[in-house]
Write an enzyme that holds these catalytic residues in place. Structure first.
Site, PDB file in Angstrom:
ATOM      1  N   CYS A 124     -34.294  18.179  17.842  1.00 30.41           N
ATOM      2  CA  CYS A 124     -34.645  19.167  18.854  1.00 30.41           C
ATOM      3  C   CYS A 124     -33.422  20.054  19.010  1.00 30.41           C
ATOM      4  O   CYS A 124     -32.345  19.567  19.312  1.00 30.41           O
ATOM      5  CB  CYS A 124     -34.963  18.463  20.170  1.00 30.41           C
ATOM      6  SG  CYS A 124     -34.889  19.566  21.597  1.00 30.41           S
TER       7      CYS A 124
ATOM      8  N   LYS B 256     -33.761 -17.091  -2.738  1.00 27.67           N
ATOM      9  CA  LYS B 256     -33.572 -16.275  -1.534  1.00 27.67           C
ATOM     10  C   LYS B 256     -33.307 -17.162  -0.322  1.00 27.67           C
ATOM     11  O   LYS B 256     -34.033 -18.129  -0.086  1.00 27.67           O
ATOM     12  CB  LYS B 256     -34.842 -15.449  -1.271  1.00 27.67           C
ATOM     13  CG  LYS B 256     -35.079 -14.392  -2.316  1.00 27.67           C
ATOM     14  CD  LYS B 256     -34.215 -13.173  -2.035  1.00 27.67           C
ATOM     15  CE  LYS B 256     -34.915 -11.931  -2.416  1.00 27.67           C
ATOM     16  NZ  LYS B 256     -35.234 -10.945  -1.533  1.00 27.67           N
TER      17      LYS B 256
ATOM     18  N   GLU C 274     -24.638 -17.333  -9.440  1.00 28.90           N
ATOM     19  CA  GLU C 274     -23.883 -16.239  -8.816  1.00 28.90           C
ATOM     20  C   GLU C 274     -24.430 -15.918  -7.432  1.00 28.90           C
ATOM     21  O   GLU C 274     -25.570 -16.251  -7.127  1.00 28.90           O
ATOM     22  CB  GLU C 274     -24.014 -14.962  -9.679  1.00 28.90           C
ATOM     23  CG  GLU C 274     -23.551 -15.162 -11.089  1.00 28.90           C
ATOM     24  CD  GLU C 274     -23.753 -13.925 -11.952  1.00 28.90           C
ATOM     25  OE1 GLU C 274     -24.184 -12.875 -11.439  1.00 28.90           O
ATOM     26  OE2 GLU C 274     -23.474 -14.027 -13.155  1.00 28.90           O
TER      27      GLU C 274
ATOM     28  N   LYS D  86     -26.067 -13.410  -4.828  1.00 25.75           N
ATOM     29  CA  LYS D  86     -26.931 -12.235  -4.958  1.00 25.75           C
ATOM     30  C   LYS D  86     -26.463 -11.199  -3.943  1.00 25.75           C
ATOM     31  O   LYS D  86     -26.754 -11.292  -2.749  1.00 25.75           O
ATOM     32  CB  LYS D  86     -28.391 -12.619  -4.709  1.00 25.75           C
ATOM     33  CG  LYS D  86     -29.355 -11.500  -5.039  1.00 25.75           C
ATOM     34  CD  LYS D  86     -30.785 -12.030  -5.064  1.00 25.75           C
ATOM     35  CE  LYS D  86     -31.762 -10.987  -5.571  1.00 25.75           C
ATOM     36  NZ  LYS D  86     -31.792  -9.779  -4.787  1.00 25.75           N
TER      37      LYS D  86
ATOM     38  N   GLU E  94     -23.413  -4.405  -8.896  1.00 28.69           N
ATOM     39  CA  GLU E  94     -23.904  -4.038  -7.574  1.00 28.69           C
ATOM     40  C   GLU E  94     -22.857  -3.244  -6.816  1.00 28.69           C
ATOM     41  O   GLU E  94     -21.702  -3.660  -6.718  1.00 28.69           O
ATOM     42  CB  GLU E  94     -24.212  -5.339  -6.810  1.00 28.69           C
ATOM     43  CG  GLU E  94     -25.200  -5.202  -5.704  1.00 28.69           C
ATOM     44  CD  GLU E  94     -26.661  -5.252  -6.167  1.00 28.69           C
ATOM     45  OE1 GLU E  94     -26.915  -5.265  -7.399  1.00 28.69           O
ATOM     46  OE2 GLU E  94     -27.533  -5.246  -5.289  1.00 28.69           O
TER      47      GLU E  94
ATOM     48  N   CYS F 257     -32.372  21.294  26.518  1.00 24.34           N
ATOM     49  CA  CYS F 257     -33.250  20.112  26.592  1.00 24.34           C
ATOM     50  C   CYS F 257     -32.666  19.085  27.563  1.00 24.34           C
ATOM     51  O   CYS F 257     -31.526  18.646  27.417  1.00 24.34           O
ATOM     52  CB  CYS F 257     -33.389  19.500  25.201  1.00 24.34           C
ATOM     53  SG  CYS F 257     -34.176  17.891  25.190  1.00 24.34           S
TER      54      CYS F 257
ATOM     55  N   CYS G  40     -38.380  17.921  26.191  1.00 25.08           N
ATOM     56  CA  CYS G  40     -38.466  19.313  26.664  1.00 25.08           C
ATOM     57  C   CYS G  40     -39.643  20.070  26.094  1.00 25.08           C
ATOM     58  O   CYS G  40     -39.937  21.186  26.513  1.00 25.08           O
ATOM     59  CB  CYS G  40     -37.173  20.059  26.343  1.00 25.08           C
ATOM     60  SG  CYS G  40     -36.956  20.341  24.576  1.00 25.08           S
TER      61      CYS G  40
ATOM     62  N   ASP H 108       0.846  -1.198   0.000  1.00 26.98           N
ATOM     63  CA  ASP H 108       0.000   0.000   0.000  1.00 26.98           C
ATOM     64  C   ASP H 108       0.876   1.240   0.000  1.00 26.98           C
ATOM     65  O   ASP H 108       0.567   2.247  -0.622  1.00 26.98           O
ATOM     66  CB  ASP H 108      -0.876   0.034   1.255  1.00 26.98           C
ATOM     67  CG  ASP H 108      -1.960  -1.020   1.201  1.00 26.98           C
ATOM     68  OD1 ASP H 108      -2.002  -1.760   0.189  1.00 26.98           O
ATOM     69  OD2 ASP H 108      -2.745  -1.112   2.155  1.00 26.98           O
TER      70      ASP H 108
ATOM     71  N   CYS I 189     -40.402  18.191  21.054  1.00 23.33           N
ATOM     72  CA  CYS I 189     -39.485  17.212  21.648  1.00 23.33           C
ATOM     73  C   CYS I 189     -40.180  16.457  22.781  1.00 23.33           C
ATOM     74  O   CYS I 189     -40.821  17.085  23.615  1.00 23.33           O
ATOM     75  CB  CYS I 189     -38.246  17.953  22.154  1.00 23.33           C
ATOM     76  SG  CYS I 189     -37.164  16.911  23.144  1.00 23.33           S
TER      77      CYS I 189
ATOM     78  N   ASP J 195     -26.113  -8.059  -1.762  1.00 23.74           N
ATOM     79  CA  ASP J 195     -27.152  -7.216  -1.181  1.00 23.74           C
ATOM     80  C   ASP J 195     -26.681  -5.761  -1.123  1.00 23.74           C
ATOM     81  O   ASP J 195     -26.282  -5.255  -0.084  1.00 23.74           O
ATOM     82  CB  ASP J 195     -27.475  -7.731   0.222  1.00 23.74           C
ATOM     83  CG  ASP J 195     -28.809  -7.235   0.708  1.00 23.74           C
ATOM     84  OD1 ASP J 195     -29.561  -6.655  -0.108  1.00 23.74           O
ATOM     85  OD2 ASP J 195     -29.102  -7.413   1.898  1.00 23.74           O
TER      86      ASP J 195
ATOM     87  N   TYR K 126     -21.926  -7.695 -13.094  1.00 24.08           N
ATOM     88  CA  TYR K 126     -22.564  -8.980 -13.379  1.00 24.08           C
ATOM     89  C   TYR K 126     -23.445  -9.012 -14.632  1.00 24.08           C
ATOM     90  O   TYR K 126     -24.075 -10.022 -14.911  1.00 24.08           O
ATOM     91  CB  TYR K 126     -23.355  -9.490 -12.179  1.00 24.08           C
ATOM     92  CG  TYR K 126     -24.338  -8.509 -11.570  1.00 24.08           C
ATOM     93  CD1 TYR K 126     -25.370  -7.969 -12.304  1.00 24.08           C
ATOM     94  CD2 TYR K 126     -24.231  -8.156 -10.225  1.00 24.08           C
ATOM     95  CE1 TYR K 126     -26.271  -7.086 -11.748  1.00 24.08           C
ATOM     96  CE2 TYR K 126     -25.124  -7.270  -9.645  1.00 24.08           C
ATOM     97  CZ  TYR K 126     -26.143  -6.731 -10.415  1.00 24.08           C
ATOM     98  OH  TYR K 126     -27.033  -5.854  -9.859  1.00 24.08           O
TER      99      TYR K 126
HETATM  100  S1  IVH Z   1     -28.500  -9.840 -12.594  1.00 28.96           S
HETATM  101  C1  IVH Z   1     -32.646  -8.846 -14.681  1.00 28.96           C
HETATM  102  N1  IVH Z   1     -26.861 -10.686 -10.784  1.00 28.96           N
HETATM  103  O1  IVH Z   1     -30.735  -8.249  -7.450  1.00 28.96           O
HETATM  104  C2  IVH Z   1     -31.803  -8.870 -13.499  1.00 28.96           C
HETATM  105  N2  IVH Z   1     -28.517  -9.118 -10.104  1.00 28.96           N
HETATM  106  O2  IVH Z   1     -33.610  -8.616  -7.144  1.00 28.96           O
HETATM  107  C3  IVH Z   1     -30.388  -8.591 -13.856  1.00 28.96           C
HETATM  108  N3  IVH Z   1     -28.383  -8.500  -7.747  1.00 28.96           N
HETATM  109  O3  IVH Z   1     -31.729  -5.381  -9.166  1.00 28.96           O
HETATM  110  C4  IVH Z   1     -29.596  -8.509 -12.643  1.00 28.96           C
HETATM  111  N4  IVH Z   1     -26.617  -9.720  -7.259  1.00 28.96           N
HETATM  112  O4  IVH Z   1     -29.558  -5.286  -7.864  1.00 28.96           O
HETATM  113  C5  IVH Z   1     -27.911  -9.898 -11.026  1.00 28.96           C
HETATM  114  N5  IVH Z   1     -25.273 -11.518  -9.315  1.00 28.96           N
HETATM  115  C6  IVH Z   1     -26.324 -10.733  -9.558  1.00 28.96           C
HETATM  116  C7  IVH Z   1     -26.911  -9.926  -8.557  1.00 28.96           C
HETATM  117  C8  IVH Z   1     -28.024  -9.150  -8.873  1.00 28.96           C
HETATM  118  C9  IVH Z   1     -27.504  -8.850  -6.797  1.00 28.96           C
HETATM  119  C10 IVH Z   1     -29.515  -7.570  -7.518  1.00 28.96           C
HETATM  120  C11 IVH Z   1     -29.705  -6.505  -8.551  1.00 28.96           C
HETATM  121  C12 IVH Z   1     -31.135  -6.622  -8.984  1.00 28.96           C
HETATM  122  C13 IVH Z   1     -31.749  -7.376  -7.860  1.00 28.96           C
HETATM  123  C14 IVH Z   1     -32.972  -8.121  -8.273  1.00 28.96           C
END
Ligand code: IVH
Length: 673
Positions: free
Chosen positions: A430, A320, A119, A121, A180, A435, A415, A33, A412, A123, A232
């Protein structure tokens, strides 16, 4: 010189981009770094000296200086669709059945071969990056799928997002990359820790933190939030990148776009299910939050056959993970006032078991969130524990038979003074300086473990001390008499003595603890330590001007402004004087300071062996000198390292003394070692 500088600038940019690629995309950094910082500092310096060569795609230009007025909107060239969800293996098999049927030409029972890409998902929040001729031109949020917010300035601060694509010229003229933006868990925990320290409300989960950080009008703050990115998918493309999704992802990597390393191909739905189940178990081990898996048909020609419904493609589905959730009833909603005056709604719940603990209360964060969820007393709600943090209300399951609308407070709860939304328009605050509710919270914080650490001075006692009027400010704590405490509820001779003893003991806590305990906005324990070490005494700190604060490494402009203002307030100064008069005598930090360079103005230039530029400048300040960035006749020395450029030329022209690193070390009294 100009020509040389231009060449070197281009070379440095190339090198820095390559190191970004090794670090963010391949996860295989080749340099430390520190070495990276050196390259960066050199580039910055050359650009400062030659502003005509600065271009927006330079790694130094990730943050612009001016906050935005508001976000412009961007219409997506290709809509950003959402995704259908599944929650178990059966639903995944049903999805696979639908795919098989649709891909089978009429009469062909066997159908076509197809494979999947599985893949994580992530968040976070979906972003579309538009590259034109390899340069990042726009970054937009998903918005409603058709139109999103232009968050280019903020996204440019994310180091994992390349400002220019790498490659050998074979980049489509228009390439939209979708992916993402997320906040790694460690960054999220640290951000919330800091927010607690400075009395700001915490983010409920990494997704909210990422979204909140990306939608700040001031990109300089976004830059401090440690966001990251995974690519992605593609949006608009002027030429195809590849024939299938897996190859596209490989291509992304070659272009310098970070792709998640856990992506797997699967030959059939059984393999898909196995991968999904495996990640259900493994998911907590990651340093980012995922809420499931995404399963995509690999071949693009097959995706075209499958098409999309109005809102979601038929070629992909999410799986999910089951979240730890519970249902319970909202018994009442309280409003609490925090130490900086922010009002927070809190739901009191019928106690319920969730991930091994009994939950009785859940934060509703702020009033916008409460309105969005439409939570009322008597409603049955779903609560969730997000990543082991404070439980939160996710949604209303059933509304109460009789609706008691929750009124947003106009006064508030403590107070009674009129409250208003703050500058950012999210929090209701507030602002009554007297207070008592805020005072109680400030005292609790003052006495807390991370601050003055006054044992035996608990929350209940503090409430009584304020309610009885015995304590009106921090200094009053040190005026308390044992006889006064004995009068209070649940206070015996012995416990009163203990309280007095621990208050007495706190008088000699280190300076940084006292500083942190004052609850100055934006100043938590870490920044208090930096300030204490820099100034050495409360007196020096109180006398400093705002520029002095700003010049300290790791003290940003917001913090500098905040401490400076705090000590300008006569009321605050009066309390501090009283604290000192009552015998509070913070332990001075062990000073690394000297006066070896007292009164000297020094400019650092070029690459040093032992120090980064920042470190050399810090050493100058710690020795009583002033580190400046431009050479003038007032400069006492120029400390020149390797490949020093225009500043060295200027020093020679002006006859300013130039020293090398060894001479500098000698001056600091550090000699050769
Ligand atoms: S593909 C048509 N790949 O999940 C959908 N989405 O619930 C094309 N997301 O809006 C998206 N990881 O924000 C894709 N590996 C992944 C993802 C991913 C997270 C999110 C994305 C999307 C939402 C849908």
């Amino acid at each position: 010189m100009g020509k040389d500088a231009k060449k070197r600038i281009q070379q440095l940019r190339k090198e820095i981009r390559e190191h970004d690629y090794l670090y963010y995309v391949l996860n295989q950094p080749k340099i430390s770094d520190r070495q990276y910082d050196k390259l960066f500092a050199e580039l910055k310096e050359l650009e400062q000296a030659n502003p005509q060569f600065v271009t927006p795609d330079s790694p130094t230009q990730r943050v612009s200086e001016r906050p935005l007025e508001g976000f412009a909107t961007v219409r997506h060239a290709v809509p950003m669709l959402s995704m259908d969800n599944t929650y178990n293996a059966e639903e995944l098999r049903a999805f696979d059945e639908r795919v098989r049927k649709q891909l089978a030409p009429a009469g062909n029972k066997q159908g076509e071969d197809y494979d999947y890409v599985v893949e994580l998902k992530i968040d976070g929040l979906a972003i579309s990056l538009r590259y034109e001729n390899g340069e990042l031109v726009t970054a937009a949020t998903r918005g409603d799928g058709e139109v999103g917010d232009d968050v280019t300035a903020n996204v440019r601060t994310i180091k994992a997002v390349p400002l220019v694509l790498l490659g050998d010229g074979k980049i489509p003229d228009v390439l939209e990359v979708r992916g993402e933006v997320y906040m790694p868990t460690t960054a999220f925990v640290e951000l919330n820790r800091l927010r607690v320290e400075v009395g700001e409300p915490v983010f409920a989960n990494p997704r909210n933190a990422a979204a909140g950080s990306l939608k700040l009008l001031d990109a300089r703050i976004t830059a401090e939030r440690n966001l990251s990115f995974f690519a992605y998918a593609t949006g608009e493309l002027s030429q195809p990148l590849a024939g299938n999704h897996y190859q596209t992802l490989q291509k992304f990597k070659k272009l310098g776009l970070p792709v998640n390393s856990n992506i797997k191909r699967a030959k059939n739905i059984d393999e898909v299910i196995n991968i999904c189940l495996k990640w259900t178990e493994k998911q907590p081990k990651l340093n980012y939050h995922i809420d499931g898996m995404v399963i995509k048909i690999n071949r693009f020609d097959q995706r075209d056959i499958l098409g999309a419904t109005g809102r979601a493609p038929r070629w992909c589905i999410s799986y999910k993970f089951p979240a730890e959730r519970a249902e319970t009833i909202v018994e009442s909603i309280d409003v609490q006032v925090g130490k900086s005056g922010i009002l927070t709604p809190v739901a009191n719940l019928t106690p319920v078991q969730l991930s091994g603990t009994t939950v009785k209360r859940a934060s509703l964060h702020n009033f916008d969130e409460l309105a969005r969820l439409d939570v009322g007393v008597g409603d049955t709600v779903v609560i969730e524990k997000a990543g082991e943090i404070i439980p939160q209300v996710i949604e209303v399951k059933t509304k109460a038979a009789v609706n008691v609308p929750f009124e947003i407070p106009t006064t508030c709860p403590s107070c009674g003074s009129v409250v208003a939304k703050d500058e950012e328009g999210v929090y209701i605050r507030c602002s009554n300086p007297d207070c008592l509710g805020q005072l109680k919270e400030r005292l609790k914080y003052f006495a807390g473990r991370g601050q003055m650490d006054i044992e035996n001075l608990g929350d209940a006692l503090i409430e009584q001390l304020v309610d009885t009027g015995l304590v009106k400010n921090f200094a009053d704590l040190y005026k308390l008499q044992k006889s006064q405490l004995i009068e209070l509820e649940r206070m015996a001779e012995k416990s009163a003595g203990n309280v007095i003893d621990s208050i007495e003991k706190s008088k000699t806590q280190p300076l940084w603890r006292l500083l942190a305990a004052l609850g100055i906005r934006h100043i938590g324990g870490q920044s208090a330590q930096i300030l204490a070490e820099h100034f050495g005494s409360l007196k020096a700190l109180m006398a400093a001007d705002v520029e002095t604060f700003e010049a300290i490494d790791q003290i940003g402009p917001t913090m500098a402004e905040s401490v400076y203002e705090y000590f300008r307030n006569p009321k605050n100064r009066a309390v501090i004087d009283e604290l000192l008069a009552e015998g509070v005598k913070p332990k001075q930090p062990k000073m690394k300071r000297s006066d070896k360079l007292l009164g000297k103005t020094i400019v650092v230039t070029g690459t040093l062996e032992r120090f980064s530029r920042q470190e050399a400048e810090q050493a100058i300040r710690q020795a009583g000198g002033k580190a400046s960035s431009s050479v003038s006749s007032k400069t006492d020395f120029v400390l020149a390292g390797k490949e020093a450029g225009s500043k060295l030329d200027k020093a020679q022209k002006l006859g300013v003394k130039v020293i090398n690193e060894k001479q500098f070390l000698d001056m600091l009294g550090k000699g050769p070692s």
